[in-house]
Motif scaffolding. Structure first.
Motif, mmCIF file in Angstrom:
data_model
loop_
_atom_site.group_PDB
_atom_site.id
_atom_site.type_symbol
_atom_site.label_atom_id
_atom_site.label_comp_id
_atom_site.label_asym_id
_atom_site.label_seq_id
_atom_site.Cartn_x
_atom_site.Cartn_y
_atom_site.Cartn_z
ATOM 1 N N GLU A 34 48.666 33.094 53.920
ATOM 2 C CA GLU A 34 47.086 31.736 53.692
ATOM 3 C C GLU A 34 45.700 32.744 54.399
ATOM 4 O O GLU A 34 46.084 33.134 55.289
ATOM 5 C CB GLU A 34 47.398 30.700 54.498
ATOM 6 N N GLN A 191 44.859 40.360 51.021
ATOM 7 C CA GLN A 191 45.597 40.714 49.965
ATOM 8 C C GLN A 191 47.046 41.282 50.579
ATOM 9 O O GLN A 191 47.060 40.634 49.267
ATOM 10 C CB GLN A 191 44.484 41.398 49.377
ATOM 11 N N SER A 211 41.405 31.427 51.043
ATOM 12 C CA SER A 211 41.909 29.763 50.091
ATOM 13 C C SER A 211 41.750 28.814 50.240
ATOM 14 O O SER A 211 41.983 28.161 48.886
ATOM 15 C CB SER A 211 43.262 30.531 49.923
ATOM 16 N N ARG A 212 41.695 28.701 51.626
ATOM 17 C CA ARG A 212 41.467 26.906 51.679
ATOM 18 C C ARG A 212 40.749 26.589 52.740
ATOM 19 O O ARG A 212 40.568 27.669 53.805
ATOM 20 C CB ARG A 212 42.610 26.698 52.438
ATOM 21 N N THR A 226 40.420 23.875 48.894
ATOM 22 C CA THR A 226 41.123 24.933 47.844
ATOM 23 C C THR A 226 40.209 25.474 46.912
ATOM 24 O O THR A 226 40.061 24.791 46.056
ATOM 25 C CB THR A 226 42.758 24.207 47.451
ATOM 26 N N GLU A 228 39.754 28.701 44.426
ATOM 27 C CA GLU A 228 40.404 28.933 43.322
ATOM 28 C C GLU A 228 39.994 30.440 43.382
ATOM 29 O O GLU A 228 38.640 31.017 43.434
ATOM 30 C CB GLU A 228 40.530 28.932 42.185
ATOM 31 N N LYS A 229 40.521 32.153 43.048
ATOM 32 C CA LYS A 229 40.257 33.344 42.920
ATOM 33 C C LYS A 229 39.826 33.660 42.073
ATOM 34 O O LYS A 229 40.802 33.404 40.955
ATOM 35 C CB LYS A 229 41.389 33.954 44.362
#
Lengths: 230, 780
Positions: A34, A191, A211-212, A226, A228-229
């Protein structure tokens, strides 16, 4: 709730400095892989939270568990060994040793674990190469640009393959171009599976890398969102 | 409250440890300075003080009694402030028989004097009383050193002149002006046929040779030519006395000077280090709007607070410590208890120490004054690339734990700071080495001159006065002494007057037998070597000079009809016990005077006893074994030596402590400078133990180098300064006094540098290991 994938688990963490409460019952968990950004205004407790997770400071109350290890049960040496093997840290002002060249600054983290100079330097060189500054390996920090210094700091943080990479305002001392490069770097690292905790007040950095997002206010978690990518 | 004062007070509060160190260094340094200055003052003053107290004669004039009348002399007072006399004076020869050795066949200046007091030259009667009747004499002798008691045998209380006249010694007095060898009552001097008259003068100004010469010239005017036959200046007497019992004074002076130098250097080091380490703070103050003058004022005030407190306490401490030390040290010089700490010393310390501190702070503060705020903030924050950084890099590749190699590299990161620390360590080790060597030299000097290895003396009683007389021969006496439980060594000696072929002056040779070489005598060799074979002699330089001899020369000595060719193989110290004389082995005596019948009382024996021997019982055992043997204890506590050694030790400890504090201060500053780096290293996993190892290693490296440099430098200083000091005092020093170093001791001294730095580094290193990383890193 904790699972095997939980890297960080904070439960009711409270930190007081005299009459001032920096953290007030913070509970938080971060899973492996994360990327979490902690945001908030100055004095809200961001850096204190990071210090607790890194074992740089101890909570007044509550527990901090990182990779299954309860930091409250460790003495100073235990915390040092914990940081050495589990944590990589990046600071706003790089915190490189001025009297060591870039390569040795990076290799230092491995050498403290007992690695011999040769293998440590070899891995340091590989990291610098991956981060695109291998040609600056013999330069001293004073001769490096801000972006280059932060890359060296990132390489040093990754040297012992940490479970968790902590970044405290990693772009705060950089110009926009260098900041972009560091953001790309952190994104790339995440990543490929690197767990990240970034303390920042830079919304761009947070939205791009995390991501958060955890927002703190007056030592408490005010909001979590959260992202969103694309 | 002004901004300057507020900022200074805040700085003092923020740097409590550093403030404490500055205060402590100034305190100990000031105490050292007070002791050192008191030492210097006392070293030059005892003669002058005693001279003034006893109204010493600036000029002792001897007139031809036939050329002037008493009335003429009494009325002849050119520029004098005080006058005594006329005293009839006669020069008589003592008998070669019936006198104690030092009064055998020598000329004696005898003065007829009614009382020991008077306006000039008070004679200090320290034993017995003044002459009152016929046949009485008072001898001019210096009182025994502190810790010693005068001990007189029956033969000491009699003086026999060459014409057979015998005097009884009723007292012993000391004339600091050395106006006579002996005094008799005025109405008894006529019997000695005096040909001269003595006058004693004091003048208002007689501090220099030319002033004294001017007064002497004035004394001649108005009197018949050739009336004044001799004069003696107090300056000559002072010089003579200084070369005698004052032999220790130059050593003490060196300690005083060393104390001053080291104290000033360390204070300068510590204070300038405090200011340099505050450059960043200076930059911040400037950025806040403080003017350069205000910044300098803040820093001067910051160091002044602990300096003034330390200075006042140090003056009190030095004052309290110096008084008893000096008093007991100088008592043995025959100058009484006039020695103390003069008020000017306290004033000098109270003014001088803060002045040194301010001066030391002023130099770097003025540099800060000229720096811009930005320059001050960044001063020294980034090391310059160069050799130092290459060293760091090279160390990164060696096979040592990284904490150790990082520690070894730290000194190269800040060469100037390292040089400052190194200077403090080297200075500390040099000081401790030099002071230790000096202290040992003084102790050995005292031991040698006192013959401390042979505390027990034995002399067979003379065959007169109804005393028991030993019936034993020399070997039998020696055998008896060896058989007494507790005896470890026995040395015997016999004085014999011989003539040297081609020399009109007779010479006394002390022929020695028994365990002489092992009893400290051989250690008195200045040049050449001790006796190894028959027909060899050693002698003090004064004796060699008097007879035109040097080490390596041969001379023919004659006793009666026999002659022997002897070789001078060594020069011995001139301060050996007894009067200066040649020394030769017993085998030489047997070859030179094989038929000489030794009378038991002509022999003198020196004994060494086993440690722990009860001296009282030991002496009683010898007396019981042979009542014809006079035995006494020459040893015991010599408070003067004890005081000198104590003084040396106190100064050594003080200076060593000051030097160690200088190092401690530098390490504290280094740690402070390295806070950010330490925080970073801890953040990447350096354990507290590794932090301590790194910091201690960084200083230990300096300690090792400092020790290796400091010890030879300290030894060199000792080797250079001690002989120069001895020369200045007209002393010949035995080789043994310079060879005071032992391998173990040297290793300890070299280790002192390491110990100073490790101890100095340990506390701040442990404090560094406990640094709160978050605070350090986020405050940057």
């Amino acid at each position: 709730m904790t699972t095997d994938a939980t890297v960080v688990l904070l439960d009711g963490v409270r930190k007081e400095y005299g009459d001032t409460t920096a953290l007030d019952g913070v509970s938080l968990s971060i899973r492996a892989g994360e990327a979490v950004a902690v945001m908030g205004p100055s004095g809200c407790g961001k850096s204190t939270l990071l210090n607790m997770i890194a074992g740089l400071d101890r909570p007044t109350a509550g527990t901090v568990v990182v990779q299954g290890e309860d930091l409250g049960r460790k003495n100073e040496t235990g915390l040092a060994l914990f940081r050495r093997h589990r944590i990589g840290m990046i600071f706003q002002f790089f915190n490189l040793l001025d009297d060591l060249p870039a390569l040795d600054n990076v290799a230092l983290a491995a050498q403290l674990t007992g690695s011999k100079a040769g293998p440590a330097r070899q891995r340091a060189l590989e990291l610098l190469d991956e981060l695109g500054i291998a040609d600056r390996r013999n330069a001293y920090p004073a001769a490096l640009s801000g972006g280059e210094r932060q890359r060296v700091a990132v390489a040093r943080a990754l040297m012992n393959r940490p479970a968790l990479l902590l970044a405290d305002e990693p772009t705060g001392a950089l110009d926009s171009r260098a900041g972009e490069q560091v953001m790309d770097l952190l994104l790339d690292l995440n990543q490929i599976g690197q767990t990240l905790l970034i303390v920042t007040h830079d919304e761009r950095l947070a939205t791009r890398c995390a991501s958060r997002v955890v927002e703190l206010a007056d030592g408490r978690i005010a909001r979590e969102r959260t992202l969103e990518k694309a | 409250m002004s901004a300057v004062w507020r900022a200074s007070r805040a700085a003092v509060r923020r740097r409590r440890l550093q403030t404490f160190v500055i205060g402590l260094v100034v305190l100990l340094s000031t105490a050292s300075i007070v002791v050192a200055l008191a030492l210097l003052d006392a070293s030059s003053a005892p003669f002058d003080r005693a001279f003034a107290e006893r109204r010493g004669a600036h000029v002792v004039a001897t007139y031809d009694a036939a050329a002037v009348t008493d009335a003429q002399l009494a009325g002849h007072r050119p520029d004098v402030t005080a006058i005594a006399g006329p005293f009839r004076q006669a020069t008589v020869d003592t008998s070669r028989d019936g006198n104690v050795p030092r009064l055998q066949g020598r000329p004696l200046t005898v003065v007829g004097r009614a009382d020991p007091g008077g306006p000039v030259d008070t004679v200090d009667i320290w034993h017995g009383r003044w002459v009152t009747g016929p046949g009485e004499v008072v001898l001019n002798e210096a009182p025994p050193a502190a810790g010693y008691q005068a001990r007189f045998r029956p033969e000491d209380d009699r003086v026999t002149l060459a014409d057979g006249t015998t005097f009884t010694v009723v007292g012993r007095g000391y004339s600091i002006s050395r106006t006579a060898d002996a005094w008799v009552a005025p109405d008894r001097i006529a019997a000695l046929r005096p040909t001269t008259v003595q006058m004693l003068y004091r003048f208002a100004d007689a501090g220099t040779t030319s002033e004294v010469d001017g007064h002497v010239a004035a004394l001649r005017t108005g009197l018949p030519p050739d009336a004044l036959v001799a004069t003696q200046s107090h300056l000559v007497v002072k010089e003579t006395i200084a070369a005698g019992p004052g032999a220790y004074v130059p050593f003490l002076v060196v300690f005083g000077v060393l104390g001053l130098i080291v104290a000033v250097l360390i204070v300068g080091n510590v204070v300038s280090g405090a200011v340099v380490s505050g450059y960043r703070h200076i930059g911040v103050l400037k950025a806040m709007g403080f003017t350069p003058r205000q910044v300098v004022a803040v820093y001067l005030a910051m160091v002044s607070v602990p300096a003034v407190v330390g200075c006042v306490l140090g003056t009190v401490l030095g004052d309290l410590g110096a008084r008893p030390l000096l008093r007991s040290a100088f008592l043995g010089l025959g100058f009484g208890a006039e020695v103390g700490v003069a008020p000017w010393i306290d004033v000098a310390a109270l003014v001088g120490a803060p002045a040194v501190v301010l001066l030391a702070a002023l130099v770097p503060a003025l540099r800060a004054y000229r720096l811009s705020a930005a320059e001050a903030i960044s001063a020294g924050s980034a090391p310059r690339p160069g050799r130092a950084l290459r060293v760091q890099r090279a160390l990164g590749g060696i096979r040592l734990p990284r904490a150790v190699s990082l520690g070894l590299g730290l000194p190269f990161a800040r060469p100037a700071r390292t040089a400052l620390t190194m200077a403090a360590v080297v200075l500390g080790v040099v000081t401790v080495t030099f002071a230790t060597g000096m202290s040992e030299t003084v102790r050995r000097y005292s031991d040698l001159t006192d013959l401390k290895d042979t505390p027990i003396a034995v002399r067979p009683l003379r065959p007169d006065g109804g005393q028991p007389v030993t019936q034993r021969s020399v070997p039998e006496v020696e055998q008896l002494l060896r058989s007494v439980p507790g005896t470890t060594r026995v040395a015997g000696g016999l004085d014999l007057e011989v003539s040297i072929v081609g020399d009109r002056e007779p010479a006394t040779v002390y022929f020695v037998r028994g365990d002489v070489p092992a009893m400290g005598f051989a250690d008195q060799i200045v040049t050449g070597r001790w006796l190894r074979a028959p027909d060899e002699v050693v002698a003090p330089s004064t004796v060699l000079h008097d007879h035109g001899l040097a080490v390596g020369d041969r001379a023919t000595v004659r006793f009666g009809a026999r002659e022997r060719s002897v070789t001078v193989v060594g020069e011995i110290m001139s301060t050996a016990p007894g009067w200066p004389r040649m020394v030769a082995g017993w085998d030489t005596f047997e070859r030179l005077a094989p038929n000489y019948r030794i009378l038991p009382h002509e022999m003198y024996y020196a004994l060494a006893v086993a440690p722990g021997t009860d001296t009282g019982r030991y002496l009683a055992a010898i007396r019981t074994a042979d009542p014809g043997l006079d035995v006494w204890d020459n040893g015991g506590s010599n408070s003067y030596t004890t005081a000198v050694v104590a003084l040396s030790t106190v100064l050594t400890l003080l200076l060593g402590l000051v030097a160690a504090l200088g190092v401690f201060n530098t390490v504290v500053l280094n740690t402070r400078d390295r806070r950010r780096d330490l925080g970073m290293l801890k953040s990447i996993g350096m354990t507290p133990r590794q932090v301590v190892v790194m910091m201690v290693t960084s200083m230990a490296a300096l300690g090792v180098v400092g020790g290796l440099l400091g010890v030879p430098l300290g030894m060199l200083a000792h080797r250079v300064v001690v002989p120069i000091t001895a020369d200045a005092a007209n002393l010949s020093l035995a080789k043994a006094l310079l060879q005071v170093w032992q391998p173990g001791g040297l290793a300890l001294l070299a280790g002192a540098g390491l110990a100073i730095t490790v101890l100095g580094a340990l506390l701040p290193a442990r404090s560094a290991a406990r640094l709160t990383i978050a605070e350090v890193l986020h405050n940057e």
